[in-house]
Design an enzyme around this catalytic site. Structure first.
Site, short mmCIF file in Angstrom:
data_model
loop_
_atom_site.label_atom_id
_atom_site.label_comp_id
_atom_site.label_asym_id
_atom_site.label_seq_id
_atom_site.Cartn_x
_atom_site.Cartn_y
_atom_site.Cartn_z
N MET A 43 -27.08 -51.76 -106.78
CA MET A 43 -27.65 -50.48 -107.22
C MET A 43 -26.85 -49.92 -108.39
SD MET A 43 -28.93 -48.93 -103.53
CE MET A 43 -29.61 -47.41 -104.19
N LYS A 44 -26.35 -50.84 -109.19
CA LYS A 44 -25.63 -50.49 -110.42
C LYS A 44 -26.54 -50.77 -111.61
CE LYS A 44 -21.26 -51.62 -108.20
NZ LYS A 44 -20.20 -52.68 -108.04
N HIS A 77 -24.54 -46.21 -105.11
CA HIS A 77 -23.35 -46.56 -105.91
C HIS A 77 -23.81 -47.57 -106.94
CE1 HIS A 77 -19.13 -47.64 -106.62
NE2 HIS A 77 -19.52 -48.90 -106.54
N ASN A 125 -18.36 -43.31 -111.95
CA ASN A 125 -17.29 -44.03 -111.25
C ASN A 125 -16.20 -44.38 -112.27
OD1 ASN A 125 -16.17 -45.47 -109.01
ND2 ASN A 125 -16.84 -47.37 -109.96
N GLU A 126 -14.94 -44.03 -111.93
CA GLU A 126 -13.78 -44.49 -112.69
C GLU A 126 -13.79 -44.08 -114.17
OE1 GLU A 126 -13.33 -48.72 -112.02
OE2 GLU A 126 -13.66 -48.54 -109.88
N GLU A 233 -14.48 -46.83 -100.25
CA GLU A 233 -14.40 -48.29 -100.41
C GLU A 233 -13.17 -48.85 -99.69
OE1 GLU A 233 -14.76 -49.40 -104.56
OE2 GLU A 233 -16.14 -47.76 -104.99
N TRP A 280 -15.18 -51.38 -97.40
CA TRP A 280 -15.73 -52.18 -98.50
C TRP A 280 -15.81 -53.68 -98.17
CZ3 TRP A 280 -18.50 -49.93 -102.01
CH2 TRP A 280 -18.90 -50.63 -103.15
O1 G3I Z 1 -24.09 -63.25 -105.71
C1 G3I Z 1 -24.40 -63.44 -107.09
C2 G3I Z 1 -24.70 -64.88 -107.38
O2 G3I Z 1 -25.90 -65.24 -106.72
C3 G3I Z 1 -24.84 -65.08 -108.88
O3 G3I Z 1 -25.03 -66.45 -109.15
C4 G3I Z 1 -23.57 -64.57 -109.58
C5 G3I Z 1 -23.63 -64.74 -111.07
O4 G3I Z 1 -24.52 -63.79 -111.61
O5 G3I Z 1 -23.42 -63.19 -109.30
C6 G3I Z 1 -23.20 -62.97 -107.92
O6 G3I Z 1 -23.07 -61.59 -107.73
C7 G3I Z 1 -21.78 -61.07 -108.06
C8 G3I Z 1 -21.34 -60.26 -106.85
O7 G3I Z 1 -20.17 -59.51 -107.13
C9 G3I Z 1 -21.07 -61.17 -105.67
O8 G3I Z 1 -20.53 -60.41 -104.62
C10 G3I Z 1 -21.94 -60.21 -109.29
O9 G3I Z 1 -22.16 -61.03 -110.41
C11 G3I Z 1 -20.68 -59.40 -109.50
O10 G3I Z 1 -20.85 -58.48 -110.57
C12 G3I Z 1 -20.34 -58.62 -108.23
O11 G3I Z 1 -19.11 -57.93 -108.42
C13 G3I Z 1 -19.01 -56.67 -107.73
C14 G3I Z 1 -18.25 -55.73 -108.66
O12 G3I Z 1 -18.00 -54.47 -108.03
C15 G3I Z 1 -19.03 -55.47 -109.94
O13 G3I Z 1 -20.26 -54.84 -109.63
C16 G3I Z 1 -18.28 -56.87 -106.41
O14 G3I Z 1 -19.09 -57.57 -105.51
C17 G3I Z 1 -17.93 -55.50 -105.82
O15 G3I Z 1 -17.10 -55.65 -104.66
C18 G3I Z 1 -17.20 -54.63 -106.83
O16 G3I Z 1 -17.01 -53.36 -106.25
C19 G3I Z 1 -16.30 -52.41 -107.06
C20 G3I Z 1 -16.93 -51.05 -106.85
O17 G3I Z 1 -18.28 -51.11 -107.24
C21 G3I Z 1 -16.18 -49.97 -107.63
N1 G3I Z 1 -14.76 -49.95 -107.23
C22 G3I Z 1 -14.10 -51.26 -107.40
C23 G3I Z 1 -14.81 -52.33 -106.60
C24 G3I Z 1 -14.11 -53.66 -106.72
O18 G3I Z 1 -14.19 -54.10 -108.07
#
Ligand code: G3I
Length: 322
Positions: A43-44, A77, A125-126, A233, A280
């Protein structure tokens, strides 16, 4: 057995979801233990608005529908975050006026779409640099100036009169400079009559810090402003120094004690200032921390087989502590 959401009697206890993790054991554990969910990344802006004028609601709608169908509180978020800004936005070729219109339209489209389904949004955020009071030089800051935060809160409010609007950030309990900058900004919003309902502390912490006193003092800065506190988180690294190859019982108990301490602090806040305590991640092996730090850790409440860890009982005991 008592479950987390019963122990969290006057606030939501949350976890994070991904659209492809809403069934099976994920669904069983979430329905049994949690009362709130947050989309980990779907939801970003980079996911929902991948190309100019082209929205992709596939994942966000799946998550929203799951929350509505199963009676979960849903925390949105995050509308504006420099780390989840689509390439086309970062390289926006139009004028500042056109940029502002685009961002306003995005916020009003997303908040409007999920009005009545999303209880709260991290509007921004941030926004601040680590260890300083300076604004991150994001494209929003560059193109809209310092009051971009105020504008985003106003646009979100125009789209939904009832949704709770949060500012969210990390290291808020151990980076006093950043913390001061955040609350100066919050005070400006309040004095300008901008509708803000709460502050989210991400709470990506370790078994050995930040200290209880720091967490309480930081939380009180939200309480004294009459705003809602979201521990948004929470995860607690058991291996911050990367000196372990497995979770020892000693370190697991230290992690449990920290979870218990944080849950007890949250539970002790005045009822009117409580919103949610969100973990988180569901199970250790899926924590973002493993990739981020590149070494073993076991930061969450459930192990890779969805079994409750000592940490789970730490949260339960902390919530039950009077
Ligand atoms: O699962 C897909 C995969 O199917 C695909 O092939 C791949 C390449 O596009 O992407 C995968 O998804 C990734 C996902 O993490 C997997 O969990 C996304 O690209 C990647 O952007 C995503 O990163 C997230 C990150 O925020 C950026 O949005 C993390 O899960 C998430 O834990 C992290 O959370 C952030 C909070 O929003 C803000 N505070 C910090 C926190 C940690 O960085």
């Amino acid at each position: 057995d008592l479950v987390l959401k019963d122990a969290a009697s006057d606030f939501f206890i949350g976890t994070i979801v991904q659209a492809n993790r809403l069934t099976g054991q994920y669904d069983v554990v979430m329905q049994r233990e949690f009362s709130s969910i947050t989309a980990e990344y779907q939801m970003k802006m980079d996911i929902m608005y991948p190309n100019q004028g082209v929205y992709d609601w596939t994942a966000s709608d799946a998550i929203v529908n799951y929350a509505v169908d199963n009676g979960f509180n849903l925390h949105g978020h995050a509308l504006i975050w420099h780390n989840a800004t689509p390439e086309w936005v970062r390289n926006f070729s139009g004028s500042d006026t056109e940029f502002e219109a685009m961002v306003k339209d995005y916020i009003k489209t997303v908040v409007g779409r999920y009005k009545g389904k999303v209880t709260s949004w991290d509007v921004v955020n941030e926004a601040f640099n680590d260890g300083s009071g300076s604004y991150r030089n994001s494209v929003f800051y560059q193109r809209l100036g310092e009051d971009y935060i105020s504008k985003c809160f106003q646009w979100a409010r125009e789209a939904d009169q009832d949704v709770l609007l949060f500012y969210n950030d990390y290291n808020m309990c151990n980076d006093q400079t950043k913390q001061n900058a955040v609350f100066s900004m919050i005070d400006e919003l309040i004095s300008d009559g901008v509708s803000v309902n709460g502050v989210g502390f991400q709470m990506h912490i370790s078994y050995n810090g930040p200290a209880k006193e720091n967490i309480m003092a930081a939380s009180n800065r939200i309480v004294e402003r009459g705003l809602k506190v979201h521990f948004a988180e929470l995860d607690i690294r058991a291996n911050p120094d990367n000196n372990m190859s497995e979770l020892t019982s000693v370190r697991a108990l230290a992690q449990k004690e920290k979870y218990k301490e944080v849950a007890a602090i949250y539970n002790s806040l005045p009822a009117s200032n409580k919103y949610a305590l969100t973990i988180w991640g569901l199970k250790d092996d899926e924590s973002w921390l493993l990739d981020f730090y590149g070494h073993q850790d076991w930061p969450l409440l459930f192990d890779m087989h969805f079994n409750k860890k000592d940490a789970y009982y730490g949260v339960l005991e902390g919530l039950l502590q009077k």
